[in-house]
Write a protein that holds these residues in place. Structure first.
Motif, PDB file in Angstrom:
ATOM      1  N   SER A  36     -66.295   7.468  -0.906  1.00 16.93           N
ATOM      2  CA  SER A  36     -65.111   7.324  -0.057  1.00 16.93           C
ATOM      3  C   SER A  36     -64.754   5.865   0.171  1.00 16.93           C
ATOM      4  O   SER A  36     -63.571   5.505   0.259  1.00 16.93           O
ATOM      5  CB  SER A  36     -65.333   8.024   1.287  1.00 16.93           C
ATOM      6  OG  SER A  36     -66.450   7.468   1.966  1.00 16.93           O
TER       7      SER A  36
ATOM      8  N   TYR B 194     -61.946  11.363  -9.599  1.00 10.08           N
ATOM      9  CA  TYR B 194     -62.585  11.022  -8.324  1.00 10.08           C
ATOM     10  C   TYR B 194     -62.995  12.280  -7.571  1.00 10.08           C
ATOM     11  O   TYR B 194     -64.146  12.402  -7.119  1.00 10.08           O
ATOM     12  CB  TYR B 194     -61.638  10.178  -7.478  1.00 10.08           C
ATOM     13  CG  TYR B 194     -62.101  10.033  -6.047  1.00 10.08           C
ATOM     14  CD1 TYR B 194     -63.093   9.117  -5.711  1.00 10.08           C
ATOM     15  CD2 TYR B 194     -61.557  10.827  -5.027  1.00 10.08           C
ATOM     16  CE1 TYR B 194     -63.528   8.987  -4.395  1.00 10.08           C
ATOM     17  CE2 TYR B 194     -61.983  10.702  -3.717  1.00 10.08           C
ATOM     18  CZ  TYR B 194     -62.975   9.780  -3.410  1.00 10.08           C
ATOM     19  OH  TYR B 194     -63.409   9.669  -2.113  1.00 10.08           O
ATOM     20  N   HIS B 195     -62.074  13.209  -7.416  1.00 12.68           N
ATOM     21  CA  HIS B 195     -62.361  14.408  -6.647  1.00 12.68           C
ATOM     22  C   HIS B 195     -63.378  15.310  -7.338  1.00 12.68           C
ATOM     23  O   HIS B 195     -64.229  15.922  -6.681  1.00 12.68           O
ATOM     24  CB  HIS B 195     -61.067  15.182  -6.367  1.00 12.68           C
ATOM     25  CG  HIS B 195     -60.230  14.578  -5.290  1.00 12.68           C
ATOM     26  ND1 HIS B 195     -59.174  13.734  -5.548  1.00 12.68           N
ATOM     27  CD2 HIS B 195     -60.315  14.664  -3.927  1.00 12.68           C
ATOM     28  CE1 HIS B 195     -58.629  13.337  -4.405  1.00 12.68           C
ATOM     29  NE2 HIS B 195     -59.298  13.887  -3.408  1.00 12.68           N
TER      30      HIS B 195
ATOM     31  N   ARG C 120     -62.984   4.685  -2.986  1.00 11.09           N
ATOM     32  CA  ARG C 120     -62.026   5.693  -3.450  1.00 11.09           C
ATOM     33  C   ARG C 120     -60.883   5.093  -4.262  1.00 11.09           C
ATOM     34  O   ARG C 120     -60.590   5.548  -5.382  1.00 11.09           O
ATOM     35  CB  ARG C 120     -61.474   6.430  -2.237  1.00 11.09           C
ATOM     36  CG  ARG C 120     -60.459   7.512  -2.541  1.00 11.09           C
ATOM     37  CD  ARG C 120     -60.042   8.196  -1.246  1.00 11.09           C
ATOM     38  NE  ARG C 120     -59.146   9.314  -1.499  1.00 11.09           N
ATOM     39  CZ  ARG C 120     -57.819   9.208  -1.572  1.00 11.09           C
ATOM     40  NH1 ARG C 120     -57.249   8.012  -1.403  1.00 11.09           N
ATOM     41  NH2 ARG C 120     -57.063  10.259  -1.811  1.00 11.09           N
TER      42      ARG C 120
ATOM     43  N   TYR D 153     -66.723  13.671  -6.774  1.00  9.79           N
ATOM     44  CA  TYR D 153     -67.064  13.864  -5.358  1.00  9.79           C
ATOM     45  C   TYR D 153     -67.587  15.279  -5.122  1.00  9.79           C
ATOM     46  O   TYR D 153     -68.629  15.482  -4.482  1.00  9.79           O
ATOM     47  CB  TYR D 153     -65.826  13.600  -4.516  1.00  9.79           C
ATOM     48  CG  TYR D 153     -66.069  13.508  -3.026  1.00  9.79           C
ATOM     49  CD1 TYR D 153     -66.155  12.278  -2.401  1.00  9.79           C
ATOM     50  CD2 TYR D 153     -66.196  14.654  -2.233  1.00  9.79           C
ATOM     51  CE1 TYR D 153     -66.359  12.183  -1.025  1.00  9.79           C
ATOM     52  CE2 TYR D 153     -66.404  14.565  -0.875  1.00  9.79           C
ATOM     53  CZ  TYR D 153     -66.479  13.332  -0.274  1.00  9.79           C
ATOM     54  OH  TYR D 153     -66.693  13.237   1.069  1.00  9.79           O
TER      55      TYR D 153
ATOM     56  N   ASP E 155     -57.155  10.426 -10.083  1.00 11.05           N
ATOM     57  CA  ASP E 155     -57.423  11.130  -8.838  1.00 11.05           C
ATOM     58  C   ASP E 155     -58.305  12.357  -9.084  1.00 11.05           C
ATOM     59  O   ASP E 155     -59.200  12.656  -8.287  1.00 11.05           O
ATOM     60  CB  ASP E 155     -56.104  11.551  -8.194  1.00 11.05           C
ATOM     61  CG  ASP E 155     -56.300  12.155  -6.819  1.00 11.05           C
ATOM     62  OD1 ASP E 155     -56.540  11.403  -5.867  1.00 11.05           O
ATOM     63  OD2 ASP E 155     -56.232  13.398  -6.700  1.00 11.05           O
TER      64      ASP E 155
ATOM     65  N   GLY F 135     -57.148   6.346   2.752  1.00  9.34           N
ATOM     66  CA  GLY F 135     -57.272   7.790   2.871  1.00  9.34           C
ATOM     67  C   GLY F 135     -56.690   8.379   4.135  1.00  9.34           C
ATOM     68  O   GLY F 135     -56.723   9.600   4.319  1.00  9.34           O
TER      69      GLY F 135
END
Length: 289
Positions: A30, A45-46, A33, A49, A42, A232
């Motif tokens: 985070s 990243y997710h 990020r 995560y 994106d 964020g």
């Protein structure tokens, strides 16, 4: 030697490693990020995560289910009554806060009591002296009274959609549990776990249940730090002054009013949450005997 055996216990290792990895990857990913998304995407990243978070959670769950549930190194021979009561109060607080995050509940039936109605009660037509049979108007009055009695109970939706955050309130205006803490979900999870940790004599269970409270403190402060920098999310100066990170701090310091929390409380949600806490506490003490 006892301390060495405790550290080498598989439940302690699996659970401790899982929760430590979960907290670490949340902080690292985070915090970085924007950099990660800039150099990848994106979705990358997710996905990263989610995969790392799932792996860490599965490690803790495996250690608890395989080596920690009702077993492992003991930190106490028995749970004293004061400690058990403290655990109950902390867990109850967490459940009550969590219950306020759900839609407002209400009883599925509503009583229409006559004395609460502003319309006058229907008067019956006086009978003629010496008459022994009901006339047609009298029978009509009786039928109307029966119909009104049937309307004393009215069905309604069990979810009260009207008891939500007022739409006219600005986004930064605190409401409900936001007056208690900016991070109601995190601290509710942490309080429930911490209360359960206080009611177990096993180190493995204590670690498993207490770590959400550690994550709530670390994670909430880190989120505030990121939001101040616009990473964020956003934490305005006005909202930060009106609310608090730590539960009840804004209320104790007078930045929020206890009466507002009470007036905005979802009563049935709180009552059901308290009942659930009682059942959980009773079951937990029975299992620990």
């Amino acid at each position: 030697q006892q301390q060495s055996r405790t550290k080498m216990h598989p439940g302690v290792k699996w659970i401790g490693l899982g929760w430590t990895a979960f907290i670490a990857e949340n902080l690292i990913l985070s915090e970085n990020r924007e950099v990660i998304i800039k150099h990848t995407s994106d979705s990358v990243y997710h996905n990263t995560y989610n995969v790392l978070s799932s792996a860490a959670c599965l490690s803790a769950l495996y250690g608890y289910q395989k080596y920690g549930r009702g077993q492992g190194p003991r930190i106490a021979s028995a749970i004293s009554l004061p400690v058990a009561m403290a655990g109950f109060l902390v867990t109850t607080g967490g459940i009550l806060v969590a219950s306020q995050q759900l839609p407002a509940l209400q009883l599925p039936v509503e009583l229409q009591l006559p004395f609460l109605s502003s319309s006058p009660a229907p008067s019956s037509t006086p009978s003629t002296p010496g008459s022994h049979t009901a006339s047609a108007p009298e029978r009509g009055v009786v039928s109307e009274q029966v119909a009104q009695s049937a309307e004393l109970v009215r069905a309604r939706c069990p979810i009260n959609f009207a008891a939500q955050r007022p739409k006219h309130l600005p986004p930064d205006q605190p409401y409900g549990m936001e007056r208690v803490t900016r991070h109601a979900n995190l601290y509710a999870m942490g309080a429930i776990g911490l209360g359960l940790a206080l009611t177990t004599p096993f180190l493995t269970e204590a670690i498993f249940f207490a770590m959400p409270a550690v994550f709530a403190v670390i994670g909430s402060h880190h989120q505030d730090s990121r939001y101040r920098r616009g990473m964020g999310g956003k934490l305005s100066e006005e909202r930060e002054l009106q609310t608090s990170n730590l539960p009840f701090q804004a209320l104790i310091q007078g930045r929020q009013r206890w009466t507002d929390v009470w007036l905005e409380l979802k009563g049935l949600n709180a009552g059901l949450g308290f009942a659930l806490s009682l059942l959980l506490f009773r079951r937990r003490l029975r299992l620990k005997k």
